[in-house]
Design a protein around this motif. Structure first.
Motif, PDB file in Angstrom:
ATOM      1  N   ASP A  19       3.612  -3.493  -1.994  1.00 46.03           N
ATOM      2  CA  ASP A  19       2.877  -4.033  -3.136  1.00 46.03           C
ATOM      3  C   ASP A  19       1.674  -4.907  -2.734  1.00 46.03           C
ATOM      4  O   ASP A  19       1.603  -6.096  -3.118  1.00 46.03           O
ATOM      5  N   GLY A  45      -4.742  -5.871  -5.142  1.00 48.53           N
ATOM      6  CA  GLY A  45      -5.873  -4.972  -5.354  1.00 48.53           C
ATOM      7  C   GLY A  45      -6.938  -5.185  -4.295  1.00 48.53           C
ATOM      8  O   GLY A  45      -7.284  -6.317  -3.992  1.00 48.53           O
ATOM      9  N   GLY A  46      -7.398  -4.098  -3.678  1.00 51.91           N
ATOM     10  CA  GLY A  46      -8.412  -4.195  -2.625  1.00 51.91           C
ATOM     11  C   GLY A  46      -7.851  -4.758  -1.332  1.00 51.91           C
ATOM     12  O   GLY A  46      -8.605  -5.121  -0.425  1.00 51.91           O
ATOM     13  N   THR A  74      -5.380  -5.183   2.282  1.00 51.01           N
ATOM     14  CA  THR A  74      -5.317  -4.464   3.549  1.00 51.01           C
ATOM     15  C   THR A  74      -3.891  -4.523   4.109  1.00 51.01           C
ATOM     16  O   THR A  74      -3.214  -5.538   3.993  1.00 51.01           O
ATOM     17  N   ARG A 132      -0.981   6.645  -0.737  1.00 46.71           N
ATOM     18  CA  ARG A 132      -0.882   7.356  -2.019  1.00 46.71           C
ATOM     19  C   ARG A 132      -0.259   6.459  -3.089  1.00 46.71           C
ATOM     20  O   ARG A 132      -0.642   6.495  -4.241  1.00 46.71           O
ATOM     21  N   PHE A 189      -0.298   3.127  -3.158  1.00 44.76           N
ATOM     22  CA  PHE A 189      -1.133   1.956  -3.494  1.00 44.76           C
ATOM     23  C   PHE A 189      -2.606   2.346  -3.296  1.00 44.76           C
ATOM     24  O   PHE A 189      -3.233   1.977  -2.292  1.00 44.76           O
ATOM     25  N   PRO A 190      -3.154   3.076  -4.255  1.00 44.23           N
ATOM     26  CA  PRO A 190      -4.485   3.683  -4.055  1.00 44.23           C
ATOM     27  C   PRO A 190      -5.623   2.668  -3.990  1.00 44.23           C
ATOM     28  O   PRO A 190      -6.741   3.031  -3.626  1.00 44.23           O
ATOM     29  N   GLN A 191      -5.342   1.415  -4.318  1.00 42.12           N
ATOM     30  CA  GLN A 191      -6.406   0.400  -4.285  1.00 42.12           C
ATOM     31  C   GLN A 191      -6.515  -0.260  -2.915  1.00 42.12           C
ATOM     32  O   GLN A 191      -7.437  -1.027  -2.660  1.00 42.12           O
ATOM     33  N   ALA A 192      -5.563  -0.006  -2.014  1.00 41.10           N
ATOM     34  CA  ALA A 192      -5.532  -0.736  -0.736  1.00 41.10           C
ATOM     35  C   ALA A 192      -6.087   0.094   0.421  1.00 41.10           C
ATOM     36  O   ALA A 192      -6.204   1.323   0.330  1.00 41.10           O
ATOM     37  N   HIS A 193      -6.425  -0.602   1.504  1.00 41.98           N
ATOM     38  CA  HIS A 193      -6.874   0.051   2.736  1.00 41.98           C
ATOM     39  C   HIS A 193      -5.810  -0.150   3.812  1.00 41.98           C
ATOM     40  O   HIS A 193      -5.191  -1.210   3.902  1.00 41.98           O
ATOM     41  N   ARG A 217      -9.593   5.769   3.864  1.00 46.01           N
ATOM     42  CA  ARG A 217      -8.738   4.612   3.525  1.00 46.01           C
ATOM     43  C   ARG A 217      -7.706   4.279   4.590  1.00 46.01           C
ATOM     44  O   ARG A 217      -7.016   3.262   4.490  1.00 46.01           O
TER      45      ARG A 217
END
Ligand code: SAM
Length: 221
Positions: free
Chosen positions: A44, A47-48, A50, A67, A69-73, A99
């Motif tokens: 979890d 947003g944004g 790492t 997949r 957590f599509p907002q993370a790198h 990503r």
């Protein structure tokens, strides 16, 4: 040419273990590296955010996590060039190269800034790698050093609720792959968490087959 900071002996050993295994690794390991998906679901990241995996192997966890957590790198390190070849190909095939970044490094001593251009992460996780890393305690310290967020660890437990014959068979089989479940895993990580003023959570899964540990950002008061 050798990569600076890598233990040539151990990276060579890991390459030999995985040179052929890597082609069937994801298919076969899904039946016995238990608890990985639960650990991933609990990451979890913000947003944004790492996320870093130590001992990322084929990249299977990084792809699933990216997949979910599509907002993370995502970033991963592994000591084995062979495993990383599979990871890079799988990440590209999944269309996630923008990503997920992986690099060769020793999880007991790595320079995240040099590898990824950042020295801290929102989450760090280690999945079934501490049982293969000589000096694994230093990887736990390294994980804590690069995040103020949570560190998630899943690995073989001590099979404390399983029959003795199962434990003996499992240990013998794992030893063939240079895997040694760490008896002091929970104790060592609890000690490091305590020294860092962080919370420690422990769950034994499947009667001790696997242990899932989460070191939080701060002890709750
Ligand atoms: C059993 S695999 C687990 C791979 C992956 N984390 C997973 O859950 O599928 C262990 C991985 O740890 C890597 N490894 C072993 N020693 C390491 C070290 N000192 N530094 C970084 N990676 C290491 C191995 O090359 C291998 O890819």
């Amino acid at each position: 040419m050798s990569t600076p900071g890598l233990s040539a002996g151990h990276s060579g050993l890991m390459d030999r273990v995985y040179r052929h295994q890597r082609h069937i690794y994801d298919l076969t390991r899904k039946y016995y590296l238990l608890g990985r998906d639960r650990m991933i679901s609990e990451l979890d990241p913000p947003g944004g955010g790492t996320v870093l995996e130590l001992g990322c192997g084929t990249g299977r966890n990084l792809i699933l996590a990216a997949r979910r957590f599509p907002q993370a790198h995502f970033h991963g390190i592994d000591i084995s060039a062979e495993m990383l070849a599979t990871a890079r190909a799988s990440i590209a095939r999944a269309g996630l190269s923008h990503r997920i970044t992986v690099a060769q490094a020793d999880a007991t001593a790595f320079d995240a800034e040099a590898l990824f251009g950042r020295s801290d992460f929102d989450r760090v996780f280690i999945s079934y790698a501490l049982s293969m890393i000589p000096g694994w305690e230093r990887s736990v310290s390294a994980a804590l050093a690069v995040t103020n967020g949570s560190v998630h660890i899943v690995d073989f437990g001590q099979q404390e609720g399983l029959p003795g014959w199962f434990r003996t068979l499992l240990r013998g089989w794992l030893a063939r792959f240079h895997v040694a479940p760490r008896q002091t895993l929970a104790k060592e990580i609890a000690g490091q968490a305590d020294a860092a003023g962080r919370s420690f959570g422990f769950v034994s899964l499947y009667r001790g087959y696997a242990w899932l540990i989460v070191v939080g950002s701060q002890k709750s008061i």
